[in-house]
Design a protein around this motif. Structure first.
Motif, PDB file in Angstrom:
ATOM      1  N   LYS A   1       0.845  -1.195   0.000  1.00  0.00           N
ATOM      2  CA  LYS A   1       0.000   0.000   0.000  1.00  0.00           C
ATOM      3  C   LYS A   1       0.881   1.246   0.000  1.00  0.00           C
ATOM      4  O   LYS A   1       0.621   2.206  -0.721  1.00  0.00           O
ATOM      5  CB  LYS A   1      -0.910  -0.008   1.228  1.00  0.00           C
ATOM      6  CG  LYS A   1      -1.921   1.124   1.158  1.00  0.00           C
ATOM      7  CD  LYS A   1      -2.844   1.168   2.335  1.00  0.00           C
ATOM      8  CE  LYS A   1      -3.585   2.493   2.265  1.00  0.00           C
ATOM      9  NZ  LYS A   1      -4.804   2.508   3.021  1.00  0.00           N
ATOM     10  N   GLU A   2       1.921   1.169   0.798  1.00  0.00           N
ATOM     11  CA  GLU A   2       2.841   2.305   0.890  1.00  0.00           C
ATOM     12  C   GLU A   2       3.513   2.553  -0.464  1.00  0.00           C
ATOM     13  O   GLU A   2       3.618   3.687  -0.922  1.00  0.00           O
ATOM     14  CB  GLU A   2       3.888   2.009   1.981  1.00  0.00           C
ATOM     15  CG  GLU A   2       4.785   3.159   2.321  1.00  0.00           C
ATOM     16  CD  GLU A   2       4.012   4.378   2.816  1.00  0.00           C
ATOM     17  OE1 GLU A   2       4.549   5.491   2.719  1.00  0.00           O
ATOM     18  OE2 GLU A   2       2.854   4.220   3.290  1.00  0.00           O
TER      19      GLU A   2
ATOM     20  N   ASP B   1      -8.395  -0.107  -1.947  1.00  0.00           N
ATOM     21  CA  ASP B   1      -7.874  -1.468  -1.782  1.00  0.00           C
ATOM     22  C   ASP B   1      -7.654  -2.147  -3.124  1.00  0.00           C
ATOM     23  O   ASP B   1      -6.596  -2.731  -3.350  1.00  0.00           O
ATOM     24  CB  ASP B   1      -8.846  -2.317  -0.941  1.00  0.00           C
ATOM     25  CG  ASP B   1      -8.646  -2.063   0.554  1.00  0.00           C
ATOM     26  OD1 ASP B   1      -7.584  -1.529   0.922  1.00  0.00           O
ATOM     27  OD2 ASP B   1      -9.552  -2.401   1.336  1.00  0.00           O
ATOM     28  N   ILE B   2      -8.689  -2.065  -3.995  1.00  0.00           N
ATOM     29  CA  ILE B   2      -8.493  -2.739  -5.295  1.00  0.00           C
ATOM     30  C   ILE B   2      -7.371  -2.040  -6.061  1.00  0.00           C
ATOM     31  O   ILE B   2      -6.592  -2.696  -6.730  1.00  0.00           O
ATOM     32  CB  ILE B   2      -9.728  -2.758  -6.257  1.00  0.00           C
ATOM     33  CG1 ILE B   2     -10.971  -2.139  -5.644  1.00  0.00           C
ATOM     34  CG2 ILE B   2      -9.995  -4.160  -6.765  1.00  0.00           C
ATOM     35  CD1 ILE B   2     -12.149  -2.088  -6.630  1.00  0.00           C
ATOM     36  N   CYS B   3      -7.319  -0.708  -5.969  1.00  0.00           N
ATOM     37  CA  CYS B   3      -6.273   0.028  -6.671  1.00  0.00           C
ATOM     38  C   CYS B   3      -4.897  -0.403  -6.171  1.00  0.00           C
ATOM     39  O   CYS B   3      -3.981  -0.616  -6.962  1.00  0.00           O
ATOM     40  CB  CYS B   3      -6.455   1.532  -6.499  1.00  0.00           C
ATOM     41  SG  CYS B   3      -7.900   2.149  -7.371  1.00  0.00           S
ATOM     42  N   SER B   4      -4.789  -0.531  -4.845  1.00  0.00           N
ATOM     43  CA  SER B   4      -3.499  -0.955  -4.265  1.00  0.00           C
ATOM     44  C   SER B   4      -3.096  -2.300  -4.818  1.00  0.00           C
ATOM     45  O   SER B   4      -1.945  -2.515  -5.183  1.00  0.00           O
ATOM     46  CB  SER B   4      -3.603  -1.072  -2.741  1.00  0.00           C
ATOM     47  OG  SER B   4      -3.807   0.177  -2.183  1.00  0.00           O
TER      48      SER B   4
ATOM     49  N   ALA C   1       0.185  -2.820  -6.979  1.00  0.00           N
ATOM     50  CA  ALA C   1       1.218  -3.669  -6.390  1.00  0.00           C
ATOM     51  C   ALA C   1       1.616  -4.778  -7.343  1.00  0.00           C
ATOM     52  O   ALA C   1       2.755  -5.209  -7.355  1.00  0.00           O
ATOM     53  CB  ALA C   1       0.715  -4.257  -5.071  1.00  0.00           C
ATOM     54  N   SER C   2       0.699  -5.232  -8.157  1.00  0.00           N
ATOM     55  CA  SER C   2       0.985  -6.402  -8.991  1.00  0.00           C
ATOM     56  C   SER C   2       1.222  -6.044 -10.450  1.00  0.00           C
ATOM     57  O   SER C   2       1.508  -6.909 -11.256  1.00  0.00           O
ATOM     58  CB  SER C   2      -0.175  -7.400  -8.886  1.00  0.00           C
ATOM     59  OG  SER C   2      -1.367  -6.766  -9.280  1.00  0.00           O
TER      60      SER C   2
ATOM     61  N   ASP D   1      -4.219   7.166 -10.454  1.00  0.00           N
ATOM     62  CA  ASP D   1      -4.403   8.476  -9.834  1.00  0.00           C
ATOM     63  C   ASP D   1      -5.849   8.509  -9.333  1.00  0.00           C
ATOM     64  O   ASP D   1      -6.779   8.375 -10.119  1.00  0.00           O
ATOM     65  CB  ASP D   1      -4.186   9.528 -10.934  1.00  0.00           C
ATOM     66  CG  ASP D   1      -4.201  10.932 -10.372  1.00  0.00           C
ATOM     67  OD1 ASP D   1      -4.133  11.073  -9.136  1.00  0.00           O
ATOM     68  OD2 ASP D   1      -4.292  11.868 -11.180  1.00  0.00           O
ATOM     69  N   THR D   2      -6.001   8.647  -8.017  1.00  0.00           N
ATOM     70  CA  THR D   2      -7.376   8.635  -7.509  1.00  0.00           C
ATOM     71  C   THR D   2      -7.690   9.904  -6.741  1.00  0.00           C
ATOM     72  O   THR D   2      -6.826  10.472  -6.077  1.00  0.00           O
ATOM     73  CB  THR D   2      -7.608   7.436  -6.549  1.00  0.00           C
ATOM     74  OG1 THR D   2      -6.631   7.505  -5.519  1.00  0.00           O
ATOM     75  CG2 THR D   2      -7.525   6.122  -7.261  1.00  0.00           C
TER      76      THR D   2
END
Lengths: 217, 503
Positions: free
Chosen positions: A137-138, B383-386, B390-391, B397-398
């Motif tokens: 997240k960070e 959360d879904i954006c993260s 991440a993957s 940009d939110t």
């Protein structure tokens, strides 16, 4: 004197499994159970345990809100979130609520006891998976932060730039909508987003910005 | 060229007359006959208006000038010539239809062209008057016939309500079988009942209004005769004398039942048509609502089912696996003497168990995100954006602060699914480097604007349909709209516009 523990989980099977695991360890003693958030807060108030192991997803009052109330009203009781939920937002929220540890339910026994030990000593503890999620997240936050600090046009999306250029040319929303084959509502949305992103109050400011950026209209 | 017929047997007289005309140098044509018979034949064959004047001598070989007058239908003026002393005959001639007479003398012969001109003029005037009178008479007759033969009662009264004239239908109208003339002079008010919808006072009101204002009054009334509705339209017209005074009222009535009936039918038909149109639009609206309800029910059912499965997975399998995992890992830690291959086997089982829990968690999260319920739309979308950032190499940009105000659970879940679908779509078409998700809150609406810079696609291609249709259906379900744009090579954009109920 053993560390006293309250287990708050709406799944009796899991609560019992966890209790039986703690039974063989004399340094810990389970002094009560709670099956929803409201009961959790009440039991903490009654029993004043050293540690409350709280599930996130519980009826009546969710675990995070319960943790927040416990932290506010009974700061001597430390909260370990023990949950199936691994969403970054929930983890951050739990930490903000004052939880000392965030553990996933498939943690190894050793991991669980490490958490109990750390929290008993007044430290924070996050299981391996949780730490990874927070880190992700960070990373994505940093990545997106860098996005909005990039100078120049990058701050606007290609469509926003198209709309901005037409706005600078003094076109009405309806005209822009016609030109770009989008609805007037979408133009209005773009307009508000553009002004917000550039921290401008009106199209006059946008014209100045366009000049500074050297936009070809 | 004026034509004059001259019937004269005396050669000398004829010559004098002829000379008088010649001296006038006009082009008068003189047709001369010696006898009545000759003139009679000529006149009988002459066309009307072709002869200006007939000059006839009294004494002729085959009779008197009068005889010609009697035998030939008069279509030209006759001028009779008599000898001195025969004036009494002239009176007789005038009675028979002659225009004038002269007493023969050289003087009169000389003056003949002037006399003829005068007579001709007078004759023309008389003819004109006759025609006018005839026309007037015919018109009057026609009018009288019209008034008397019409089924519409017509009558007139003086300022004292006395009947001045009535037509035949008036009697039927007032249902009195008295002779037409016997009614005249009586007050018209006597013929109307004192009370009722057709009352005397009502009629008097109309008469008085016309008598006072001098203006026409139009009124209508309805009656039931032999079970049939009769609509009568009445027009009260002032009779204004030459001096400008109002001297009475003439009333024309007209049976307008037929017209009224058609009007009523037309109105009825219009009303029915309107009602049918209204019903149609109501049905269409109902259909639309039904569609929306069905859609909502389907989506809600789907979400309910997802939620149930998520809960079952989480509460059942997930918890069980977690308990097993803890138990097994406890066993693993307690066993100290174990063969290496057995230890490896145990470890492998624990790893499998872990991934099973992870799988359950991930499926259950996909089905029903706990963060959405507990923390709301902004956190859940983050959360879904993260997990996407991440993957993948995509940057997102939110600006979702507008979503931090909690909404109705259905609205939140629906918007969440829409964003999920949009992100899935971006990932599916690939090559996107940036995604922008922005929410704007207005007084009574919420705008979610989504953009990516990926490959884009043809919105109209069939195989793209399902996911995007889902987005539109979901937005529709919330009473909003979803506007999607994509062109191959230019990424995709979506504007979701959802109405918010005023708090």
């Amino acid at each position: 004197m053993p560390t006293t523990i309250l287990i708050a989980d709406d799944h009796p099977m899991f609560a019992e499994g966890l209790a039986s695991l703690l039974l063989s360890h004399d340094e810990y003693r389970v002094i009560g159970y709670a099956y929803d958030g409201v009961e959790t807060v009440r039991k903490v108030h009654e029993l004043k345990p050293d540690i409350a192991i709280v599930d996130v997803n519980m009826p009546e009052l969710d675990g995070i809100e319960a943790a927040s109330q416990i932290h506010r009203d009974h700061p001597s009781t430390r909260v370990i979130m023990l949950t199936m939920n691994d969403e970054a937002s929930l983890i951050s929220q739990a930490i903000e609520a004052g939880a000392h540890a965030y553990m996933l339910k498939n943690s190894a026994k050793s991991d669980l006891f490490a958490a109990l030990k750390a929290v008993s000593a007044g430290k924070q503890y996050f299981s391996a998976g949780v730490a990874q999620i927070l880190l992700q997240k960070e990373i994505s936050r940093k990545k997106n932060d860098s996005l909005s600090t990039t100078p120049g046009e990058e701050i606007l999306t290609p469509r926003e730039i198209a709309v901005a250029k037409l706005l600078v040319q003094d076109r009405t929303n309806a005209e822009i909508a016609d030109t770009l084959f989008i609805s007037v509502r979408t133009v209005e949305g773009h307009r508000m987003n553009i002004l917000r992103k550039l921290n401008l109050k009106s199209v006059v400011g946008l014209a100045k910005y366009a000049a500074q950026q050297g936009w070809t209209l | 060229m004026p034509t004059i017929v001259l019937v004269e047997d005396e050669e000398a007289h004829r010559e004098l007359i002829q000379r008088a005309f010649e001296q006038m140098h006009n082009d008068t044509h003189l047709e001369h006959f010696d006898t009545i018979r000759g003139a009679e034949q000529y006149l009988a064959n002459a066309a009307t208006g072709s002869i200006d004047v007939v000059i006839v001598d009294w004494n002729l070989p085959d009779g008197h000038g009068m005889d010609l007058l009697r035998r030939v239908p008069i279509n030209a003026p006759f001028l009779l010539m008599t000898s001195f002393g025969n004036e009494s005959l002239a009176v007789e001639a005038m009675k028979a239809g002659a225009m004038d007479y002269i007493v023969k003398s050289p003087e009169e012969f000389r003056r003949m062209p002037a006399t003829v001109q005068r007579i001709s003029r007078e004759w023309t005037n008389i003819q004109k008057r006759k025609h006018a009178e005839e026309a007037l008479r015919r018109r009057e007759e026609q009018l009288r016939a019209l008034i008397n033969n019409t089924n519409d009662p017509i009558w007139s009264i003086d300022t004292e309500y006395r009947l001045l004239a009535v037509n035949a239908s008036f009697q039927a109208f007032i249902q009195i079988a008295t002779r037409q003339t016997a009614i005249l002079g009586h007050s018209v008010l006597d013929y109307f009942p004192e009370t009722g919808h057709n009352s005397r006072s009502l009629w008097k009101g109309y008469y008085d209004r016309v008598l006072q204002t001098g203006k026409q009054v139009i009124a209508e009334y309805q009656d039931m005769i032999d079970g049939r509705v009769i609509d009568t339209e009445m027009s009260f017209n002032p009779i204004i004398s030459v001096s400008g005074e109002i001297s009475g009222v003439v009333v024309f009535t007209r049976d307008v039942s037929e017209r009224k009936r058609s009007e009523r039918e037309l109105r009825l038909r219009e009303e029915r048509l309107n009602a049918a149109l209204l019903e149609k639009s109501r049905l269409l609206e109902e259909l639309e609502r039904q569609k929306q309800r069905t859609l909502q029910a389907v989506v809600e059912g789907q979400e309910h089912e997802r939620s149930r499965i998520a809960k079952d997975l989480h509460d059942g399998v997930g918890q069980m696996l977690s308990v097993v995992k803890i138990g097994v890992s406890a066993v693993q830690e307690q066993i100290h003497s174990i063969a290496p291959d057995e230890a490896a086997q145990l470890h492998e089982s624990i790893v499998l168990l872990d991934s099973a829990v992870q799988e359950v968690r991930s499926v259950s999260h996909q089905l029903m995100p706990v963060a959405l319920k507990q923390l709301g739309l902004s956190a859940a979308i983050q959360d879904i954006c993260s997990s996407v950032t991440a993957s993948t190499a995509i940057m997102i940009d939110t600006e979702l602060s507008a979503l931090e105000v909690r909404m109705d659970a259905v609205q939140e879940l629906t918007l969440y699914r829409i964003v999920q679908e949009l992100l899935n779509n971006t990932l599916k078409y690939g090559d996107a480097r940036r995604i922008s998700i922005q929410a704007l809150r207005e007084e009574s609406a919420l705008l979610v604007m989504y953009e990516d810079d990926g490959k884009g696609f043809d919105l109209h291609a069939d195989h793209e349909g399902i996911g995007l249709n889902n987005i539109i259906s979901r937005a529709t379900m919330l009473g909003g709209t979803a506007e999607l744009h994509s062109t191959p090579g230019e990424g995709m954009a979506a504007t979701i516009d959802i109405p918010l109920l005023a708090a």
